[in-house]
Motif scaffolding. Structure first.
Motif, PDB file in Angstrom:
ATOM      1  N   ALA A  75       0.998  -1.493   0.406  1.00 37.97           N
ATOM      2  CA  ALA A  75      -0.271  -0.299  -0.166  1.00 37.97           C
ATOM      3  C   ALA A  75       0.915   1.298  -0.023  1.00 37.97           C
ATOM      4  CB  ALA A  75      -0.709   0.338   0.990  1.00 37.97           C
ATOM      5  N   PHE A  76       0.622   2.074  -0.676  1.00 42.28           N
ATOM      6  CA  PHE A  76       1.949   3.484  -1.217  1.00 42.28           C
ATOM      7  C   PHE A  76       0.888   4.601   0.057  1.00 42.28           C
ATOM      8  CE2 PHE A  76       2.434   0.815  -4.397  1.00 42.28           C
ATOM      9  CZ  PHE A  76       3.717   1.128  -4.608  1.00 42.28           C
ATOM     10  N   THR A  77       1.319   5.091   1.303  1.00 43.05           N
ATOM     11  CA  THR A  77       1.106   6.103   1.510  1.00 43.05           C
ATOM     12  C   THR A  77       1.760   6.990   1.501  1.00 43.05           C
ATOM     13  OG1 THR A  77       1.860   5.189   3.970  1.00 43.05           O
ATOM     14  CG2 THR A  77      -0.635   4.384   2.806  1.00 43.05           C
ATOM     15  N   ALA A  78       1.468   8.342   2.006  1.00 43.35           N
ATOM     16  CA  ALA A  78       3.255   9.072   2.130  1.00 43.35           C
ATOM     17  C   ALA A  78       3.679   9.056   3.668  1.00 43.35           C
ATOM     18  CB  ALA A  78       2.417  10.671   2.453  1.00 43.35           C
ATOM     19  N   SER A  79       3.422   8.366   4.014  1.00 46.48           N
ATOM     20  CA  SER A  79       4.394   8.289   5.677  1.00 46.48           C
ATOM     21  C   SER A  79       5.302   6.846   5.132  1.00 46.48           C
ATOM     22  CB  SER A  79       3.312   7.929   7.194  1.00 46.48           C
ATOM     23  OG  SER A  79       3.028   6.583   6.082  1.00 46.48           O
ATOM     24  N   ASN A  80       3.984   5.620   4.148  1.00 49.12           N
ATOM     25  CA  ASN A  80       5.734   4.846   4.098  1.00 49.12           C
ATOM     26  C   ASN A  80       6.834   4.819   3.503  1.00 49.12           C
ATOM     27  OD1 ASN A  80       5.864   2.021   3.163  1.00 49.12           O
ATOM     28  ND2 ASN A  80       4.550   0.803   3.202  1.00 49.12           N
ATOM     29  N   ASP A  81       8.392   5.094   3.943  1.00 41.48           N
ATOM     30  CA  ASP A  81       9.248   5.320   3.539  1.00 41.48           C
ATOM     31  C   ASP A  81       9.595   3.940   2.659  1.00 41.48           C
ATOM     32  OD1 ASP A  81       9.432   7.616   4.928  1.00 41.48           O
ATOM     33  OD2 ASP A  81      10.261   7.212   6.196  1.00 41.48           O
ATOM     34  N   ALA A  82       8.772   2.827   3.191  1.00 41.25           N
ATOM     35  CA  ALA A  82      10.220   1.500   1.491  1.00 41.25           C
ATOM     36  C   ALA A  82       9.708   2.310   0.872  1.00 41.25           C
ATOM     37  CB  ALA A  82       9.309   0.804   2.444  1.00 41.25           C
ATOM     38  N   TYR A  83       8.568   2.906   0.409  1.00 40.38           N
ATOM     39  CA  TYR A  83       8.003   2.552  -1.214  1.00 40.38           C
ATOM     40  C   TYR A  83       7.787   4.309  -1.815  1.00 40.38           C
ATOM     41  CZ  TYR A  83       6.472  -1.600  -0.280  1.00 40.38           C
ATOM     42  OH  TYR A  83       6.110  -2.995   0.415  1.00 40.38           O
ATOM     43  N   ASN A  84       8.752   4.870  -1.263  1.00 43.31           N
ATOM     44  CA  ASN A  84       8.559   6.777  -1.629  1.00 43.31           C
ATOM     45  C   ASN A  84       9.386   6.982  -2.245  1.00 43.31           C
ATOM     46  OD1 ASN A  84       6.181   7.419   0.202  1.00 43.31           O
ATOM     47  ND2 ASN A  84       7.062   8.148   1.528  1.00 43.31           N
ATOM     48  N   ASP A  85      10.556   5.935  -2.043  1.00 47.25           N
ATOM     49  CA  ASP A  85      11.601   6.282  -3.406  1.00 47.25           C
ATOM     50  C   ASP A  85      11.288   6.091  -4.730  1.00 47.25           C
ATOM     51  OD1 ASP A  85      11.169   3.115  -3.068  1.00 47.25           O
ATOM     52  OD2 ASP A  85      13.431   2.842  -3.457  1.00 47.25           O
ATOM     53  N   VAL A  86       9.904   5.382  -5.237  1.00 40.44           N
ATOM     54  CA  VAL A  86       9.434   5.244  -6.307  1.00 40.44           C
ATOM     55  C   VAL A  86       8.691   5.960  -6.938  1.00 40.44           C
ATOM     56  CG1 VAL A  86       7.082   3.880  -7.276  1.00 40.44           C
ATOM     57  CG2 VAL A  86       8.431   2.947  -5.263  1.00 40.44           C
ATOM     58  N   ILE A  87       8.142   6.905  -5.777  1.00 40.44           N
ATOM     59  CA  ILE A  87       7.633   8.650  -6.612  1.00 40.44           C
ATOM     60  C   ILE A  87       8.755   9.158  -6.175  1.00 40.44           C
ATOM     61  CG2 ILE A  87       6.388  10.191  -6.779  1.00 40.44           C
ATOM     62  CD1 ILE A  87       4.507   7.399  -5.148  1.00 40.44           C
ATOM     63  N   THR A  88      10.238   9.888  -7.165  1.00 43.92           N
ATOM     64  CA  THR A  88      10.915  10.570  -7.050  1.00 43.92           C
ATOM     65  C   THR A  88      10.733  11.904  -7.289  1.00 43.92           C
ATOM     66  OG1 THR A  88      12.247   9.846  -8.464  1.00 43.92           O
ATOM     67  CG2 THR A  88      12.438   8.757  -6.016  1.00 43.92           C
TER      68      THR A  88
END
Length: 161
Positions: A75-88
């Motif tokens: 699940a992609f959330t603003a607070s989920n640092d594990a997947y934030n690098d997908v949206i750079t």
């Protein structure tokens, strides 16, 4: 010298004894043959139930694999640092839109997997019904075989007296 009557009685007694042994042997052979046929039928039914049961294990593992795959969907959330690098390199609105798009895609993917797991589950339930019916058939055939052998023994006992 013995009397002719005495020797005839001896021959008749031996003949009757031989006839009884012959009849008892045939009675035993008939019961044995019927018993072996019934055992083969029951063994075949048991193998069928076992094979169905093994197939049911495959369905269980299949459902588990789908469940495990669904658990891996992020699940992609603003607070989920594990997947934030997908949206750079995106501003907050673009990042939010990208996260929403990714979550919608993952939601669709999850629903597809859930649907496939449901189909497998339905097939497993149907197979479970077949396994239960096969097990019932084994029990019915075993009871019928026991009854048939008892009746056959009684009938053959009457015939070969």
């Amino acid at each position: 010298m013995g009397s002719p009557v005495g020797s005839t009685d001896n021959i008749n007694t031996q003949s009757v004894a031989e006839d009884l042994r012959y009849a008892e042997t045939h009675r035993t052979l008939i019961i044995d043959r019927v018993f072996l046929i019934l055992v083969k039928i029951i063994e075949t039914l048991q193998k069928t139930a076992a094979t169905q049961s093994d197939r049911l294990k495959i369905y269980t593992e299949w459902q588990k694999a789908y469940t495990d795959k669904m658990d891996q969907i992020p699940a992609f959330t603003a607070s989920n640092d594990a997947y934030n690098d997908v949206i750079t390199g995106a501003d907050d609105d673009d990042a939010k839109g990208a996260r929403d798009d990714l979550n919608k895609t993952n939601s669709t993917f999850t629903e597809q997997i859930r649907g496939r797991r449901s189909v497998v589950s339905d097939d497993a339930k149907s197979l479970q019904t077949n396994v239960n019916q096969s097990s019932d058939a084994v029990n019915q055939q075993t009871n019928m075989a026991t009854s048939l052998l008892q009746q056959l023994s009684t009938i053959l006992g009457s015939i070969f007296k």
